[in-house]
Enzyme design. Structure first.
Site, PDB file in Angstrom:
ATOM      1  N   ASN A  12       9.297   5.195  12.472  1.00 21.89           N
ATOM      2  CA  ASN A  12       8.230   5.222  11.468  1.00 21.89           C
ATOM      3  C   ASN A  12       8.693   4.318  10.332  1.00 21.89           C
ATOM      4  O   ASN A  12       9.541   4.688   9.529  1.00 21.89           O
ATOM      5  CB  ASN A  12       8.025   6.663  10.990  1.00 21.89           C
ATOM      6  CG  ASN A  12       6.911   6.770   9.963  1.00 21.89           C
ATOM      7  OD1 ASN A  12       6.368   5.768   9.509  1.00 21.89           O
ATOM      8  ND2 ASN A  12       6.583   7.992   9.593  1.00 21.89           N
ATOM      9  N   ARG A  96       5.081   4.530  15.059  1.00 25.72           N
ATOM     10  CA  ARG A  96       3.906   5.002  14.331  1.00 25.72           C
ATOM     11  C   ARG A  96       3.249   3.772  13.692  1.00 25.72           C
ATOM     12  O   ARG A  96       3.898   3.028  12.955  1.00 25.72           O
ATOM     13  CB  ARG A  96       4.322   5.973  13.235  1.00 25.72           C
ATOM     14  CG  ARG A  96       3.157   6.394  12.400  1.00 25.72           C
ATOM     15  CD  ARG A  96       3.580   7.133  11.173  1.00 25.72           C
ATOM     16  NE  ARG A  96       2.387   7.551  10.440  1.00 25.72           N
ATOM     17  CZ  ARG A  96       2.350   7.691   9.131  1.00 25.72           C
ATOM     18  NH1 ARG A  96       3.411   7.455   8.409  1.00 25.72           N
ATOM     19  NH2 ARG A  96       1.252   8.069   8.548  1.00 25.72           N
ATOM     20  N   HIS A 185      -3.555  10.348   9.497  1.00 29.88           N
ATOM     21  CA  HIS A 185      -2.850  11.580   9.904  1.00 29.88           C
ATOM     22  C   HIS A 185      -3.327  12.044  11.284  1.00 29.88           C
ATOM     23  O   HIS A 185      -3.200  13.229  11.626  1.00 29.88           O
ATOM     24  CB  HIS A 185      -3.090  12.758   8.934  1.00 29.88           C
ATOM     25  CG  HIS A 185      -2.480  12.606   7.573  1.00 29.88           C
ATOM     26  ND1 HIS A 185      -3.115  13.067   6.442  1.00 29.88           N
ATOM     27  CD2 HIS A 185      -1.319  12.080   7.149  1.00 29.88           C
ATOM     28  CE1 HIS A 185      -2.362  12.822   5.381  1.00 29.88           C
ATOM     29  NE2 HIS A 185      -1.259  12.211   5.791  1.00 29.88           N
ATOM     30  N   ARG A 246      -2.732  10.944  -5.209  1.00 30.42           N
ATOM     31  CA  ARG A 246      -4.031  10.270  -5.033  1.00 30.42           C
ATOM     32  C   ARG A 246      -5.173  11.165  -5.495  1.00 30.42           C
ATOM     33  O   ARG A 246      -5.132  12.382  -5.279  1.00 30.42           O
ATOM     34  CB  ARG A 246      -4.268   9.911  -3.564  1.00 30.42           C
ATOM     35  CG  ARG A 246      -3.271   8.932  -2.986  1.00 30.42           C
ATOM     36  CD  ARG A 246      -3.734   8.474  -1.595  1.00 30.42           C
ATOM     37  NE  ARG A 246      -2.665   7.771  -0.908  1.00 30.42           N
ATOM     38  CZ  ARG A 246      -2.067   8.189   0.215  1.00 30.42           C
ATOM     39  NH1 ARG A 246      -2.473   9.308   0.801  1.00 30.42           N
ATOM     40  NH2 ARG A 246      -1.096   7.486   0.751  1.00 30.42           N
ATOM     41  N   GLU A 392       4.795  15.339  14.025  1.00 30.25           N
ATOM     42  CA  GLU A 392       4.260  14.022  14.380  1.00 30.25           C
ATOM     43  C   GLU A 392       5.207  13.247  15.290  1.00 30.25           C
ATOM     44  O   GLU A 392       4.775  12.518  16.171  1.00 30.25           O
ATOM     45  CB  GLU A 392       3.944  13.237  13.101  1.00 30.25           C
ATOM     46  CG  GLU A 392       2.749  13.835  12.366  1.00 30.25           C
ATOM     47  CD  GLU A 392       2.602  13.359  10.940  1.00 30.25           C
ATOM     48  OE1 GLU A 392       1.834  12.422  10.711  1.00 30.25           O
ATOM     49  OE2 GLU A 392       3.248  13.936  10.040  1.00 30.25           O
TER      50      GLU A 392
END
Ligand code: ADP
Length: 406
Positions: A12, A96, A185, A246, A392
């Site tokens: 990743n 990823r 996601h 965010r 993940e």
């Protein structure tokens, strides 16, 4: 790939970081995991944990100039444990990749044409895809003969119907610039929705699930019979829930206002909404543990933290309501990621008052801490409310291995 090759290295790659895990798909065992941080700076740091031997984490500090140097350093750490990248047991590397656009609906073996396609998506994912591409190039250079697979954050959401994915703006403009809701996601939403079905003893095709992935970034998805039908993130990961830094949903006119009236530049607005908003913008902290501590301490500071918490929860409730309407019948709500898995007060507050929608939380069940998927709704609830830890890396490794061993 040889018959004994059952290991997958998951990479990743971020703009200044490289996270990795080595898994053996023969039994799902995690052999090693680590992280290189601050790549390109003087104070880079590599932390490597040799999980196969149960050894301590080894940390190295000092300048690591680029991703190639970082991956070589990771390869050396793995080799020191007898798990080097040249091992015949290594079946593939799974990457990823944040943005797969509309083209990539499945994990994909990377060749030159695929890499070119991922590069073509840089304009819609300028903050993420370049780092992912660097990671892929670096890994291909080190092991050109080994299958490399891209697993896309957006792929799970490509099943969204057109009426959920399209923004209500001029179609020609939207199409010319590939503007639509892609969602992110996806690996986590796919994994958690499947695990939730398993927790209920059902096949994914039989259940409708609302997944709340609440990490530092946060997103919700509505999954009907195993297929995503709506999700809260959009063209970029900025839309939707209140996140650590965010804003999530906001009137787009706020951006014009900031430019015209506050005199901010495009980059300043971008930074404000992506890095200085959400929980950190509201109360100065983006860690839910710290926010809860401040609320418990009370006073004026506690009130500021409480307001941030309330805004976060209010947005969650709105999405729970919206996705209940979108799905028609909800069988389960699944909380996952750092906040969803650990913050019992967030789960309790988000579900409080939703009895009309068949949702409730049992206080004792909610207080249990565990790494296992578990129900937190009272016995006999119409909607199962669950905590389902995400993974993940395992999902990327499984998808990668399924593709190369087929
Ligand atoms: P990401 O992968 O998006 O960086 P994670 O899924 O690891 O994020 O979630 C990180 C967040 O999880 C932290 O910022 C913090 O708010 C929250 N978190 C982690 N542990 C706890 C805890 N024990 N209690 C409450 N919140 C927690």
């Amino acid at each position: 790939m040889t018959a004994t090759a059952t290991r997958v290295l998951v990479l990743n790659s971020g703009s200044s970081s490289l996270k990795y895990q080595l898994l053996d798909m023969h039994d799902g065992a995690r052999l090693a995991a680590g992280l290189v941080e601050r790549i390109g700076e003087e104070t880079s740091r590599l932390a490597h944990t040799p999980l196969a031997t149960g050894g301590d984490t080894r940390e190295t500090e000092g300048p690591i100039a680029d991703h190639t140097t970082a991956l070589k350093a990771v390869a050396a750490e793995l080799a020191a444990d007898g798990l080097g990248l040249d091992s015949p047991q290594l079946a593939a590397i799974g990457h990823r990749v944040v943005h797969g656009g509309l083209k990539f609906t499945e994990p994909t073996v990377i060749d030159d044409a695929v890499l070119t396609e991922i590069e073509r998506l840089v304009p819609v994912a300028p903050l993420h895809n370049p780092a992912n591409i660097t990671g892929i190039r670096t890994a291909r250079a080190l092991r050109p003969d080994l299958p490399q697979v891209a697993v896309f954050d957006t792929a799970f959401h490509t099943t969204m119907p057109e009426y959920a994915a399209r923004y209500a703006i001029d179609v020609a403009t939207a199409d010319a610039h590939r503007i639509r809701r892609y969602g992110f996601h996806g690996t986590s939403h796919a994994y958690v929705s499947r695990k939730t079905a398993a927790l209920l003893g059902k096949d994914p095709s039989e259940v409708n699930v609302i997944v709340l992935h609440l990490g530092n970034g946060a997103s919700a998805s509505a999954v009907a019979g195993g297929r995503c039908v709506d999700t809260s993130m959009g063209l970029t990961p900025l839309e939707g829930l209140v996140m650590g830094t965010r804003s999530g949903d906001i009137d787009p006119a706020v951006t014009f206002h900031l430019k015209r009236v506050a005199g901010m530049s495009e980059d300043e607005v971008d930074e404000l909404l992506n890095k200085k908003s959400g929980l950190i913008g509201l109360c100065g902290d983006n860690d839910m543990r710290e926010i809860r501590r401040r609320i418990d301490a009370g006073g004026e500071d506690g009130a500021r933290a409480q307001l941030a918490f309330d805004i976060y929860i209010h947005r969650l409730k709105k999405y729970l309501g919206a996705y209940t309407a979108v799905l028609g019948r909800v069988d389960a709500v699944a909380f996952t990621a750092g906040v969803g898995e650990n913050a019992a007060p967030v789960r309790a507050a988000a579900i409080a008052g939703l009895e009309q929608m068949g949702m409730a939380v049992d206080a004792d069940r909610n207080a249990v801490r565990s790494d296992e998927p578990r129900l937190i709704s009272p016995e006999g609830s119409r909607v199962a409310v669950a905590v389902v830890p995400t993974d993940e890396e395992l999902e990327i490794a499984q998808q990668t291995y399924a593709l190369v061993s087929a």
